[in-house]
Design a protein around this motif. Structure first.
Motif, mmCIF file in Angstrom:
data_model
loop_
_atom_site.group_PDB
_atom_site.id
_atom_site.type_symbol
_atom_site.label_atom_id
_atom_site.label_comp_id
_atom_site.label_asym_id
_atom_site.label_seq_id
_atom_site.Cartn_x
_atom_site.Cartn_y
_atom_site.Cartn_z
ATOM 1 N N LEU A 275 47.468 46.255 105.379
ATOM 2 C CA LEU A 275 47.057 44.651 106.277
ATOM 3 C C LEU A 275 46.345 43.830 105.175
ATOM 4 N N ASN A 276 46.532 44.121 104.017
ATOM 5 C CA ASN A 276 46.429 43.831 102.672
ATOM 6 C C ASN A 276 47.993 43.214 102.389
ATOM 7 N N TYR A 277 49.000 44.160 103.191
ATOM 8 C CA TYR A 277 50.309 43.337 102.593
ATOM 9 C C TYR A 277 51.225 42.451 103.725
ATOM 10 N N ARG A 278 50.279 42.298 104.708
ATOM 11 C CA ARG A 278 50.571 41.791 106.515
ATOM 12 C C ARG A 278 51.681 42.243 107.003
ATOM 13 N N ALA A 279 51.532 42.637 107.067
ATOM 14 C CA ALA A 279 52.704 44.198 107.926
ATOM 15 C C ALA A 279 53.173 43.159 109.416
ATOM 16 N N GLU A 280 54.081 43.004 109.613
ATOM 17 C CA GLU A 280 54.860 42.125 111.254
ATOM 18 C C GLU A 280 53.305 43.142 111.676
ATOM 19 N N ALA A 281 53.835 44.449 112.337
ATOM 20 C CA ALA A 281 53.636 45.024 113.437
ATOM 21 C C ALA A 281 53.243 46.642 112.594
ATOM 22 N N ILE B 270 45.066 46.604 115.537
ATOM 23 C CA ILE B 270 44.811 44.573 116.848
ATOM 24 C C ILE B 270 43.741 43.706 116.620
ATOM 25 N N GLU B 271 42.157 43.668 116.075
ATOM 26 C CA GLU B 271 41.377 43.195 115.202
ATOM 27 C C GLU B 271 42.131 42.474 114.021
ATOM 28 N N ASN B 272 43.048 42.918 113.349
ATOM 29 C CA ASN B 272 43.301 41.869 112.161
ATOM 30 C C ASN B 272 45.051 41.672 112.775
ATOM 31 N N GLY B 273 44.688 40.614 114.129
ATOM 32 C CA GLY B 273 46.328 40.387 114.163
ATOM 33 C C GLY B 273 47.674 40.633 114.461
ATOM 34 N N GLN B 274 48.013 41.945 113.778
ATOM 35 C CA GLN B 274 48.627 43.007 114.140
ATOM 36 C C GLN B 274 49.463 42.963 115.387
ATOM 37 N N ARG B 275 50.881 42.919 115.256
ATOM 38 C CA ARG B 275 51.082 43.171 116.867
ATOM 39 C C ARG B 275 51.861 44.801 116.948
ATOM 40 N N VAL B 276 50.711 45.430 117.570
ATOM 41 C CA VAL B 276 50.782 46.996 117.510
ATOM 42 C C VAL B 276 51.822 47.581 118.718
ATOM 43 N N ILE B 277 52.412 48.794 118.749
ATOM 44 C CA ILE B 277 52.977 48.823 119.404
ATOM 45 C C ILE B 277 52.802 50.832 119.626
ATOM 46 N N LEU B 278 52.581 51.396 120.825
ATOM 47 C CA LEU B 278 52.018 52.565 121.102
ATOM 48 C C LEU B 278 53.039 53.500 121.461
ATOM 49 N N ILE B 279 53.789 54.940 120.574
ATOM 50 C CA ILE B 279 54.420 55.192 121.720
ATOM 51 C C ILE B 279 53.538 56.608 121.968
ATOM 52 N N ASN B 280 53.914 56.631 123.283
ATOM 53 C CA ASN B 280 53.365 58.384 123.675
ATOM 54 C C ASN B 280 52.184 58.365 124.082
ATOM 55 N N ARG B 281 51.167 56.861 124.313
ATOM 56 C CA ARG B 281 49.836 56.973 124.728
ATOM 57 C C ARG B 281 49.318 55.332 125.236
ATOM 58 N N ASP B 282 48.669 55.416 125.405
ATOM 59 C CA ASP B 282 48.186 54.667 126.847
ATOM 60 C C ASP B 282 47.044 54.821 126.576
ATOM 61 N N ASP B 283 45.956 54.606 125.444
ATOM 62 C CA ASP B 283 44.623 54.966 125.518
ATOM 63 C C ASP B 283 43.794 53.592 125.359
ATOM 64 N N VAL B 284 44.655 52.375 125.144
ATOM 65 C CA VAL B 284 45.006 51.095 124.727
ATOM 66 C C VAL B 284 44.725 50.480 125.618
ATOM 67 N N THR B 285 44.040 49.570 126.155
ATOM 68 C CA THR B 285 43.997 48.262 126.835
ATOM 69 C C THR B 285 44.211 47.194 126.537
ATOM 70 N N GLY B 286 45.816 45.925 126.707
ATOM 71 C CA GLY B 286 44.614 45.002 126.155
ATOM 72 C C GLY B 286 45.722 44.083 124.436
ATOM 73 N N GLY B 287 45.997 43.970 124.102
ATOM 74 C CA GLY B 287 46.645 44.230 123.009
ATOM 75 C C GLY B 287 48.367 44.533 122.227
ATOM 76 N N PRO B 288 48.269 46.462 122.766
ATOM 77 C CA PRO B 288 49.497 46.433 122.321
ATOM 78 C C PRO B 288 51.106 47.138 122.946
ATOM 79 N N HIS B 289 52.174 47.185 122.709
ATOM 80 C CA HIS B 289 52.717 47.532 123.269
ATOM 81 C C HIS B 289 53.075 48.849 123.718
#
Length: 332
Positions: free
Chosen positions: A117-123, A140-159
């Motif tokens: 997060l300190n390095y400002r990762a794009e995703a 997600i709370e730190n504004g990062q784009r998040v991509i989840l592979i084979n899990r759908d337990d987070v709603t709102g925000g990630p791909h």
């Protein structure tokens, strides 16, 4: 030995006899600079050993070029193959990949994540289902784009990039029933990841819908040893199953070895077995395992597309079908 100081763009400009902005334009894709000026700058940069600080430049434009991969169980064949494919695609698009191994202590994982997060990762790409939900939410709370592979337990925000786990498990049940199997079992694990649970649950439900009771075994973490222990548990009794679906290939290989070596069972004559993942060992002559293949290359391509498109028009969830790979552990 004293550390050699880095070469600045100003020193390159001075040696080349051009402005500081001319140096910047030379090393910026698509910027306007004459051929003569470009040649002078490149010659001076080569002589001084100058390299562009892409991180600093990216941060000015709020793009670091860094992509963080959160991975668990990197030693497993499927995870290793997916990480290899994803990093190759991302690097081809000019991204710098940071891999965060969540197999360590929770405090160490949290500290490592905060570094990204300190390095400002794009995703951030969560490659497996094992990393805790709190890590995903932190990204997600730190504004990062998040991509989840084979899990759908987070709603709102990630791909979410999913494989058709439920459809494959239902197909596995149908394949075993069509082969004449009458006593079914599903070999799962204690991992409890969304994909593992989805396969286990869907297979058991498909068996129940067909009027068949399905035995469930979870002998330990997802791996060869747990598959072997499940075989010892399920095959020791009088009502041993004749059709087994293992939710990963590693579980299937352990089950298969014990069934053949310790219980002297003939496969597929006495026992039909199906795995999931299509790891390289599944195709070895000693196993020749019928399984479901996850489309690793297609998933890696989609990850790279999501990361590369800043305002991606891609749908928030993409589901790829798992392909049946017929070999010799299921009767035709």
């Amino acid at each position: 030995m004293a550390k050699k100081p880095s070469v600045s763009a100003s020193k390159v400009a001075e040696l080349a006899g051009v402005s500081r902005s001319a140096v910047s334009r030379t090393f910026t894709d698509g910027a306007s600079v004459s051929a003569e000026t470009r040649a002078k700058v490149l010659a001076a940069a080569d002589r001084l050993g100058y390299h562009v600080n892409h991180l600093a430049r990216g941060l000015i434009h709020h793009r670091s070029g860094i992509v963080c991969l959160i991975v668990a169980q990197m030693q497993t064949p499927f995870q290793a193959a997916l990480v290899e494919a994803a990093t190759r695609r991302l690097q081809a698009k000019g991204k710098v990949v940071m891999v965060l191994n969540t197999a360590g202590q929770p405090a160490n994982v949290e500290a490592a994540l905060r570094q990204t997060l300190n390095y400002r990762a794009e995703a951030t790409v969560v490659v497996s289902g094992a990393p805790p939900l709190s890590l995903v939410e932190t990204c997600i709370e730190n504004g990062q784009r998040v991509i989840l592979i084979n899990r759908d337990d987070v709603t709102g925000g990630p791909h979410c990039v999913m494989v058709g786990n439920e459809a494959a498990a239902e197909e596995a049940c149908f394949m075993l029933r069509r082969a004449g199997c009458r006593r079914l079992a599903v070999v799962s694990s204690t991992a409890g990841t969304p994909s593992i649970v989805a396969r286990e649950t869907a297979f058991a439900a498909a068996g129940a819908a067909a009027g068949m009771e399905v035995a469930v075994s979870r002998a330990g973490p997802t791996g060869y040893a747990a598959g072997a222990d499940s075989a010892r548990q399920l095959l020791a009794g009088s009502g041993r199953p004749d059709g087994v679906f293992c939710v990963t290939d590693l579980l299937a290989l352990g089950f298969l070895d014990v069934a053949r070596i310790e219980f002297r069972m003939r496969v597929p004559e006495e026992l039909c077995l199906i795995g999931f993942d299509d790891i390289p060992a599944a195709g070895w002559l000693g196993y020749d395992l019928t399984t479901f293949r996850q489309p690793i290359d297609a998933i890696a391509d989609h990850i790279a597309t999501l990361v590369d498109e800043e305002d991606s028009a891609q749908p928030p969830q993409r589901r790829f079908p798992a392909q049946v790979i017929w070999r010799k552990t299921v009767r035709p």
